[in-house]
Write a protein that holds these residues in place. Structure first.
Motif, mmCIF file in Angstrom:
data_model
loop_
_atom_site.group_PDB
_atom_site.id
_atom_site.type_symbol
_atom_site.label_atom_id
_atom_site.label_comp_id
_atom_site.label_asym_id
_atom_site.label_seq_id
_atom_site.Cartn_x
_atom_site.Cartn_y
_atom_site.Cartn_z
ATOM 1 N N LYS A 122 9.912 -1.336 134.935
ATOM 2 C CA LYS A 122 8.510 -1.078 134.584
ATOM 3 C C LYS A 122 8.403 0.137 133.666
ATOM 4 N N ALA A 123 9.128 1.190 134.013
ATOM 5 C CA ALA A 123 9.119 2.404 133.192
ATOM 6 C C ALA A 123 9.701 2.134 131.811
ATOM 7 N N ALA A 124 10.777 1.348 131.773
ATOM 8 C CA ALA A 124 11.406 1.013 130.493
ATOM 9 C C ALA A 124 10.446 0.222 129.608
ATOM 10 N N LEU A 125 9.676 -0.677 130.217
ATOM 11 C CA LEU A 125 8.711 -1.479 129.467
ATOM 12 C C LEU A 125 7.597 -0.608 128.889
ATOM 13 N N VAL A 126 7.095 0.316 129.710
ATOM 14 C CA VAL A 126 6.042 1.231 129.246
ATOM 15 C C VAL A 126 6.553 2.089 128.093
ATOM 16 N N ASP A 127 7.768 2.597 128.239
ATOM 17 C CA ASP A 127 8.360 3.424 127.183
ATOM 18 C C ASP A 127 8.560 2.622 125.900
ATOM 19 N N LEU A 128 8.948 1.356 126.061
ATOM 20 C CA LEU A 128 9.190 0.500 124.901
ATOM 21 C C LEU A 128 7.888 0.195 124.164
ATOM 22 N N ILE A 129 6.829 -0.046 124.922
ATOM 23 C CA ILE A 129 5.527 -0.352 124.315
ATOM 24 C C ILE A 129 5.002 0.840 123.522
ATOM 25 N N HIS A 130 5.141 2.018 124.103
ATOM 26 C CA HIS A 130 4.604 3.226 123.465
ATOM 27 C C HIS A 130 5.633 3.930 122.579
ATOM 28 N N MET A 131 6.865 3.416 122.578
ATOM 29 C CA MET A 131 7.941 3.999 121.767
ATOM 30 C C MET A 131 8.123 5.490 122.064
ATOM 31 N N ALA A 132 8.010 5.812 123.335
ATOM 32 C CA ALA A 132 8.190 7.204 123.748
ATOM 33 C C ALA A 132 8.484 7.232 125.237
ATOM 34 N N LYS A 133 9.066 8.347 125.691
ATOM 35 C CA LYS A 133 9.395 8.507 127.102
ATOM 36 C C LYS A 133 8.161 9.000 127.842
ATOM 37 N N LEU A 134 7.416 8.031 128.452
ATOM 38 C CA LEU A 134 6.168 8.379 129.116
ATOM 39 C C LEU A 134 6.241 8.205 130.626
ATOM 40 N N GLU A 135 7.019 7.246 131.069
ATOM 41 C CA GLU A 135 7.026 6.858 132.473
ATOM 42 C C GLU A 135 8.311 7.310 133.153
ATOM 43 N N GLY A 136 8.176 8.000 134.295
ATOM 44 C CA GLY A 136 9.348 8.398 135.065
ATOM 45 C C GLY A 136 9.694 7.331 136.085
ATOM 46 N N ALA A 137 10.977 7.126 136.322
ATOM 47 C CA ALA A 137 11.380 6.076 137.262
ATOM 48 C C ALA A 137 12.509 6.525 138.170
ATOM 49 N N SER A 138 12.823 7.784 138.169
ATOM 50 C CA SER A 138 13.952 8.268 138.957
ATOM 51 C C SER A 138 13.594 8.342 140.437
ATOM 52 N N THR A 139 14.474 7.810 141.255
ATOM 53 C CA THR A 139 14.311 7.923 142.699
ATOM 54 C C THR A 139 14.720 9.329 143.138
ATOM 55 N N ILE A 140 14.496 9.622 144.400
ATOM 56 C CA ILE A 140 14.913 10.915 144.939
ATOM 57 C C ILE A 140 16.426 11.076 144.808
ATOM 58 N N THR A 141 17.154 9.998 145.023
ATOM 59 C CA THR A 141 18.617 10.061 144.912
ATOM 60 C C THR A 141 19.045 10.351 143.481
ATOM 61 N N GLN A 142 18.373 9.756 142.514
ATOM 62 C CA GLN A 142 18.686 10.035 141.111
ATOM 63 C C GLN A 142 18.346 11.477 140.751
ATOM 64 N N GLN A 143 17.222 11.959 141.244
ATOM 65 C CA GLN A 143 16.853 13.355 141.000
ATOM 66 C C GLN A 143 17.878 14.300 141.621
ATOM 67 N N LEU A 144 18.336 13.940 142.818
ATOM 68 C CA LEU A 144 19.353 14.750 143.489
ATOM 69 C C LEU A 144 20.642 14.765 142.682
ATOM 70 N N ALA A 145 21.003 13.620 142.126
ATOM 71 C CA ALA A 145 22.216 13.535 141.305
ATOM 72 C C ALA A 145 22.140 14.508 140.132
ATOM 73 N N ARG A 146 20.999 14.558 139.467
ATOM 74 C CA ARG A 146 20.823 15.493 138.342
ATOM 75 C C ARG A 146 20.889 16.938 138.809
ATOM 76 N N GLU A 147 20.321 17.190 139.981
ATOM 77 C CA GLU A 147 20.263 18.555 140.490
ATOM 78 C C GLU A 147 21.640 19.051 140.927
ATOM 79 N N LEU A 148 22.426 18.164 141.519
ATOM 80 C CA LEU A 148 23.732 18.563 142.033
ATOM 81 C C LEU A 148 24.776 18.702 140.934
ATOM 82 N N TYR A 149 24.664 17.887 139.896
ATOM 83 C CA TYR A 149 25.701 17.859 138.863
ATOM 84 C C TYR A 149 25.099 18.031 137.470
ATOM 85 N N PRO A 150 24.485 19.186 137.216
ATOM 86 C CA PRO A 150 23.834 19.392 135.908
ATOM 87 C C PRO A 150 24.806 19.381 134.736
ATOM 88 N N SER A 151 26.058 19.777 134.981
ATOM 89 C CA SER A 151 27.033 19.785 133.886
ATOM 90 C C SER A 151 27.455 18.371 133.498
#
Length: 345
Positions: A122-151
């Protein structure tokens, strides 16, 4: 004269191959293209997985914790850290806080396997329609992944980074229980003003232990996850209030709280504690604590600032306070006597 290449000059085996190529050129062209695409895909896949955090790193979660230095009479006199964080186990986190985070950040947390596929598309479709990164779709686990391994997982909005994030999230889900993931998330995330983790945030904003947080305070902390700076109750109180009330509305909509609780909480103003001023109160005996820091760094190295040690010293804060008071009272008189003595010469 132009010479023609004749199959009769070739061995029978190569002659048959050449005849087949002449008969079905499109088939072999397609096969060749498929082969090239496959090789390219394999190469890209190797490139993607080469940027993933190793499995051993996923299995050993070691958050950066605050080292605390106490006086002999158990008064906190100094904190050493790279990230102000104190860890708190899952069973000590208030249920309202857990629910506030889940309804705001990831309603399907208990059901998905690290990635909410429907939400992602759904987020990918919204971004594609507007040709920009507008919709977030990250789950808590995905957010945690970014937080734990920023490098390994930067915040760059690229397709490759997203794939790595998804793979890492799935690996985290395979390694830890859901309650452990939520526990790590609430202990890892940044809550603004130099505070990491829910315990430090509760202490900083409300001067409270996590277990003593009220419903509206839980909602405010959950509100900060979206943008700690943008919804800071210290710098942007009106925006923080609006965001907090939105979290409360989501809690009511999802059946977490009753209408009466919702109305009472939304009509409650944001009341902050004195957490923002705590550091100046702890600045007792700065020369002594600096000496202690240097001695400890010789022993623990840089781990001193991330290991979460508890250090007790020989300093008595009451005696130190009395000594400092005596100096402050006597010093002006001494300066006056010295000045008088100099002028009399």
């Amino acid at each position: 004269m132009r010479r023609r290449f004749r199959t009769s000059n070739l061995s029978p085996k190569w002659g048959r191959i050449l005849i087949k190529l002449k008969k079905k050129p499109k088939t072999y062209l397609i096969a060749g293209l498929i082969g090239l695409v496959t090789i390219g895909f394999i190469g890209y896949f190797i490139y993607v997985i080469s940027g993933l955090p190793p499995l051993t790193q996923l299995e050993h979660y070691e958050p950066k914790l605050v080292t605390k230095i106490f006086s002999a009479d158990s008064v906190l006199i100094k904190e050493l850290y790279t990230q102000r964080r104190e860890y708190i186990p899952y069973n000590q986190i208030p249920e309202y806080l857990k629910q506030a985070v889940l309804v705001t950040e990831d309603k399907k947390f208990w059901k998905h396997w690290g990635v909410d596929v429907r939400r992602l598309f759904k987020a990918a479709l919204v971004d594609l329609i507007h040709m920009a990164k507008l919709e977030g779709a990250s789950t808590i686990t995905q957010q945690l992944a970014r937080e734990l391994y920023p490098s390994k997982l930067s915040r760059e909005k690229t397709f490759t980074r997203k794939i790595r994030e998804v793979i890492t999230a799935v690996q985290i889900e395979r390694t830890y229980a859901k309650s452990e993931i939520l526990e790590m998330y609430l202990n890892s995330y940044y809550f603004g003003h130099g505070t990491y983790g829910i315990k430090s945030a509760a202490d900083f904003y409300f001067n409270k232990d996590v277990k003593d947080l009220t419903l509206e305070e839980c909602a405010l902390l959950a509100a900060l996850l979206k943008s700690p700076g943008g919804y800071s109750p210290i710098r942007r109180p009106q925006r923080a209030l609006k965001r907090r009330n939105l979290v409360l509305a989501l809690m009511f909509k999802n059946g977490v709280i009753s209408r009466q609780q919702f109305e009472t909480a939304t009509n409650t103003p944001i009341v902050l504690g004195s957490g923002g001023h705590r550091e100046t109160k702890k600045n007792i005996a700065p020369y002594f604590t600096e000496y202690i820091r240097q001695q400890l760094e010789d022993v623990f190295g840089k781990n001193l600032y991330t290991g979460g040690f508890t250090i007790y010293t020989t300093l008595d804060s009451r005696v130190q306070a009395a000594a400092e008071k005596a100096v402050q009272e006597f010093l002006p008189r001494l300066q006056k006597q010295v000045r008088k003595h100099i002028l009399s010469k």
